[in-house]
Design a protein around this motif. Structure first.
Motif, short mmCIF file in Angstrom:
data_model
loop_
_atom_site.label_atom_id
_atom_site.label_comp_id
_atom_site.label_asym_id
_atom_site.label_seq_id
_atom_site.Cartn_x
_atom_site.Cartn_y
_atom_site.Cartn_z
N ALA A 62 0.84 -1.19 0.00
CA ALA A 62 0.00 0.00 0.00
C ALA A 62 0.88 1.25 0.00
O ALA A 62 1.93 1.29 0.63
CB ALA A 62 -0.91 0.00 1.22
N GLY A 63 0.43 2.24 -0.72
CA GLY A 63 1.14 3.51 -0.73
C GLY A 63 2.24 3.61 -1.77
O GLY A 63 2.87 4.66 -1.90
N ALA A 64 2.46 2.53 -2.52
CA ALA A 64 3.49 2.57 -3.57
C ALA A 64 3.11 3.61 -4.61
O ALA A 64 1.96 3.72 -5.01
CB ALA A 64 3.63 1.20 -4.21
N ASP B 11 8.51 -12.62 -2.93
CA ASP B 11 9.30 -11.89 -1.92
C ASP B 11 8.66 -10.54 -1.63
O ASP B 11 9.35 -9.53 -1.45
CB ASP B 11 10.75 -11.67 -2.40
CG ASP B 11 11.51 -12.96 -2.63
OD1 ASP B 11 11.15 -13.98 -2.02
OD2 ASP B 11 12.47 -12.94 -3.42
N VAL B 12 7.34 -10.49 -1.56
CA VAL B 12 6.69 -9.19 -1.50
C VAL B 12 6.93 -8.48 -0.16
O VAL B 12 6.93 -7.26 -0.11
CB VAL B 12 5.17 -9.27 -1.81
CG1 VAL B 12 4.95 -9.72 -3.23
CG2 VAL B 12 4.45 -10.17 -0.85
N ARG B 13 7.17 -9.24 0.90
CA ARG B 13 7.48 -8.55 2.14
C ARG B 13 8.82 -7.80 2.01
O ARG B 13 8.94 -6.64 2.38
CB ARG B 13 7.54 -9.50 3.32
CG ARG B 13 7.63 -8.68 4.59
CD ARG B 13 7.60 -9.41 5.91
NE ARG B 13 7.46 -10.83 5.82
CZ ARG B 13 7.47 -11.60 6.91
NH1 ARG B 13 7.58 -11.03 8.11
NH2 ARG B 13 7.36 -12.89 6.82
N ALA B 14 9.81 -8.48 1.43
CA ALA B 14 11.12 -7.84 1.22
C ALA B 14 10.99 -6.63 0.30
O ALA B 14 11.63 -5.59 0.53
CB ALA B 14 12.10 -8.85 0.65
N LEU B 15 10.15 -6.74 -0.72
CA LEU B 15 9.97 -5.59 -1.62
C LEU B 15 9.44 -4.39 -0.85
O LEU B 15 9.84 -3.25 -1.09
CB LEU B 15 9.03 -5.96 -2.78
CG LEU B 15 9.53 -7.07 -3.72
CD1 LEU B 15 8.46 -7.40 -4.77
CD2 LEU B 15 10.84 -6.67 -4.41
N GLY B 16 8.53 -4.64 0.07
CA GLY B 16 8.01 -3.55 0.90
C GLY B 16 9.08 -2.97 1.81
O GLY B 16 9.18 -1.75 1.97
N GLU B 17 9.86 -3.85 2.41
CA GLU B 17 10.92 -3.36 3.30
C GLU B 17 11.96 -2.54 2.53
O GLU B 17 12.48 -1.55 3.03
CB GLU B 17 11.59 -4.55 4.00
CG GLU B 17 10.69 -5.18 5.07
CD GLU B 17 11.15 -6.56 5.52
OE1 GLU B 17 10.44 -7.16 6.35
OE2 GLU B 17 12.19 -7.04 5.02
#
Lengths: 227, 227, 227, 227, 227, 227
Positions: A49-51, A120-126
């Motif tokens: 969210a917010g990208a 790896d979407v969590r890593a992409l967010g981080e």
């Protein structure tokens, strides 16, 4: 879409500053300014969210289940680019994860827009590397078959030519042809300026019916009020 | 659904306090209390996590790709209302964004529920104006064709009559007919009270099998345990 | 899938420590380590962002719109288990909410994976009880028809045998057969170790083309660069 | 939609002759004549090619996976009726097959329109009993829970009130409110008569651009021809 | 689902005569006789109307976009078999066309059931080689990666073990475990015999309400008639 | 996709004879001959079984719910053309029926390919005017907003340039760029000739494993047979 096994090294990019300013205006305003054209299908969603991102397109044509050409594309990235990937047949595999994102980011890419899946979407967010995709999937891909880089591609129903401006946010992804970028920016800025005053009046309780002078056209169209 | 070009100014709203209290109980409890009826299709999702709202329905019948009637509806909003919009044919365009949200909020609306798309979703989250929709899309709409306001509409498979209570949260959107609101509230309160004690017992490790006396019915239904 | 009305009390669980360590490696790495098998369909999504879990499978075969067997399953949960539920026909109803989550958690369950809908998703997030599901729906279920517990089930396209390891996170849900768990862990650890060094080099701007020695294979495959 | 366990024996049917004549005009013409309202979603398809039917609606509200009320509805069928079935939650099970079709046909029903699945579709084709449905499925249903007969129902997005006219063919299913049936027939007949002459002219090679005098409006709208 | 690169030559087939007789009873009757289990998802459709087949399963596990293992499977076909193909990830490519159909037919196969796409569907109709698939697509496949033959596969949500009976017709595809085939046939025959007499009575206008003695249970369930 | 309100009168059509011969080879063979490119998404289906057509593309860019430009396109049709229509946003309305089909046929059009809905499908079958579409819907369209004729369009995921060859049949729709048409025909003819002999051998029971010399590559890939 028919030229496989080719990498065009030289592409004519839209002006980077124009791309950046279109990004600040957002996909909805830019889409209107473009004459309501160039929007990808709404199934394209940001992975966090917010990208939001904008930049000039480096395009990739991928084969189903095969991400080889994303590595080839990495070398063609210039700072300020957004990589846009179409696939020759529908596929939801996870073509892209944190390793490729690290590489793309190091090369100066602003975002990835892909008509397929990522992982790896969590890593992409981080990492705060923004990605718009059709799906999220842990299923990876192979590296076996050639596609192309910097040929025109269809991505989520929109035609993208290398160098076009891409504007992506929570509302979707818009493609602005390079030749129309400056003109579209002018129209978008005008549209945006126009909205600021309206927002204040609407917040004060003024009705759109009055602010936009809609009462008479509605009456002429035959609208009837019944008590 | 067949009366186009009409705005009913007077509607009989369910009691606002009942609507508010139904909202605190949540869509799942209210749906059960209603006899498991009135739920919109699960494709209706909030545009930001944690959104929840309840209120009395002002209904709008929209044409595909045309949001003119949302402006007409704004004038009919009373504080505590939830605007509910159906469309005469499936459409995922972005009918509603931050300007209309500013206007609806200024009029006292609690939320929008729309069987179509919306945009400016980041701004909607920042404003904390809750919206449940079928899609998010940067594609805007025109203002050219009449629909109606405060006629019965079908929204995401549910019939909504003006004045009905709408309860919406992360679990979905439920429509409570105005005539059943008070009775439904009683049933929902009873159901809710019943759950508090159960939660504590389950947290202590008591099994539902025992707490609900299910062992005997299961045995009679023929359940066999094999070691 | 054909044995209804049966509960197997004794199942052979994969090693809990192996399951835990597979969980730290994530679904994408584990899926690759398994030979790219065992992934559930990508429509299975966590009900809150950042959810991740791993454990040994207790399986449930449910009837459409009926969650009776989830109560039966609760008694079979051992600490470290993940409950995996298939349904005999497609259904998006909300089979599971905060009460059952309280019970499962009290029994030591790590997560629920269900090829159907769930509800009370805000509470699930607050409790941090992770759930992967096909849908979110306020529509509850009845308790009238027998299914089974701890029989093999198909969940989102994957076969799950009681005792298998389940690894679930933002990227999806992978099933590791108990007999392959240790071997898969070794392969996943090796794969993961291999990635750490690569990440650093990519961050320094090294291209995957060079790091993976792709230039020669690409040339042999016929890739042409055009200036 | 909220009244469960009720059968209304007396309904006010639209005129049967009007219904029959609307059927000969077809769903596309009738939908236009109605002001482009009342069309069910296009996922409703006939189970055999060439099916067409019209009649007055007997409505049924079904529970998911439960066809008990179709038996109750059979008794309420009068010759010339079309049974229209909505479901309280999405379901693709096969609610209806050759036995019920035999019964409905013996009672004088013209067709079934059901927002769910049916089965025995080969037999339905051989019997020439037309059915429009959302799905075909061999999965049958139980007879355990009450719904209602002859209450208003939502079917495939359209509101159907008992006695309304239903027009169904290869192009879809349209609902004509009983009160509008005669007027709609007049409009549809006029529309149809108007088309016959046009077809002949178009077959002779006359362009719609000329026949409908579109050239000037197109020019005014800004259309440019480029050689 | 995890064993790749393996062909089991010896499988235990259900009795061919039982398979043939189950086929004459049809998927709907067999599914009921099995206790309402074993049905593939309703998206599996025959490629031409009127197709029906039954036989013993030879199973194939395919890789996305790769039909190599169908050639391997051809050699394992015995007269009376139905080939059932699952895929390790969702794919709609056309894996099978008239050449493979010619080969399968020459080997004695009765049908193909595939959770993916097929092509040459006109030729398949002319050859009368029945196929149930998820999609039709002109896009062909490669022959590069191993899957397996005669391992258990998940096809359209159903688990299929080599040798199981497959019954497929216009209503869908049912899997009968080999060990249950004879018992299921008995139950299906009994069910079918029971229906013949009912059909005649219903055709005479007898209501299901009376024939099945439903009036009293409906009354007890609370059904009210309103005049 | 961005040029609205323009009609290009002069387009460079691929050779009509080449288009006709490609049509006889079928979409599957042509798609392979093109290097597995140019296929529209498999959701594009013929409105009647057995439809097949080929020709040179006249393209139309339509607005949602508006078929005005199909009338403009009619004038640009030359005998042997196939009209290909894209839409600026997803829409399933019925843009085309028997009147327009009469006109298109009188102008010499061979078919319509449209990424939207059509209606009057029974009449289209009786006229034998072939149409490939995304949907069938009785809902008609208005004539209010300009699109374009003979600009490049995206239709069902494929880019179509005016003058390209379109090959459409039961298996799907393929776009052959005009510049590649002759070369693709040669490749397709060679491929087709190659298949005839194979069909005879397969019908005699020869296995593809032997005919294509697959046994050794399969062994090298690691395939194991287990008795």
């Amino acid at each position: 879409m028919y030229e496989l096994g080719v990498v065009y090294r030289r592409i004519v990019r839209a002006d980077g500053d124009v791309a950046a300013r279109l990004g600040t205006l957002g996909s909805a305003t830019v889409h209107e300014a473009l004459g309501r054209a160039g929007l990808m299908q709404p199934y394209m969603r940001p992975v966090y969210a917010g990208a939001n991102a904008s930049g000039t397109a480096v395009t990739v044509l991928l084969q189903p289940g095969d991400n080889w050409m994303l590595h080839v594309a990495a070398e063609q990235i210039a700072p300020g680019d957004v990589v846009v990937a179409g696939v020759t047949a529908a596929c939801s595999d996870g073509y892209f994860g944190d390793l490729l994102a690290t590489s793309f980011k190091a090369r100066g890419a602003r975002a990835l827009v892909i008509d397929a899946g990522v992982r790896d979407v969590r890593a992409l967010g981080e990492m705060q590397f923004p990605v718009w995709s059709k799906a999220v999937s842990a299923r990876g891909t192979v590296k076996a078959t050639l596609g192309s880089v910097n040929v025109p591609v269809v991505c989520a129903g929109a035609l993208v030519t290398p160098g076009d401006v891409i504007v992506a946010d929570d509302d979707g992804v818009v493609v602005v042809p390079a030749a129309l970028a400056a003109k579209t920016l002018d129209a978008a800025v005008a549209r945006d300026a126009n909205e600021a005053g309206k927002r204040a009046r609407l917040a004060d309780g003024v009705l759109g019916l009055d602010m936009y002078d809609m009462r008479e056209p509605l009456r002429k169209a035959g609208l009837r009020y019944i008590d």
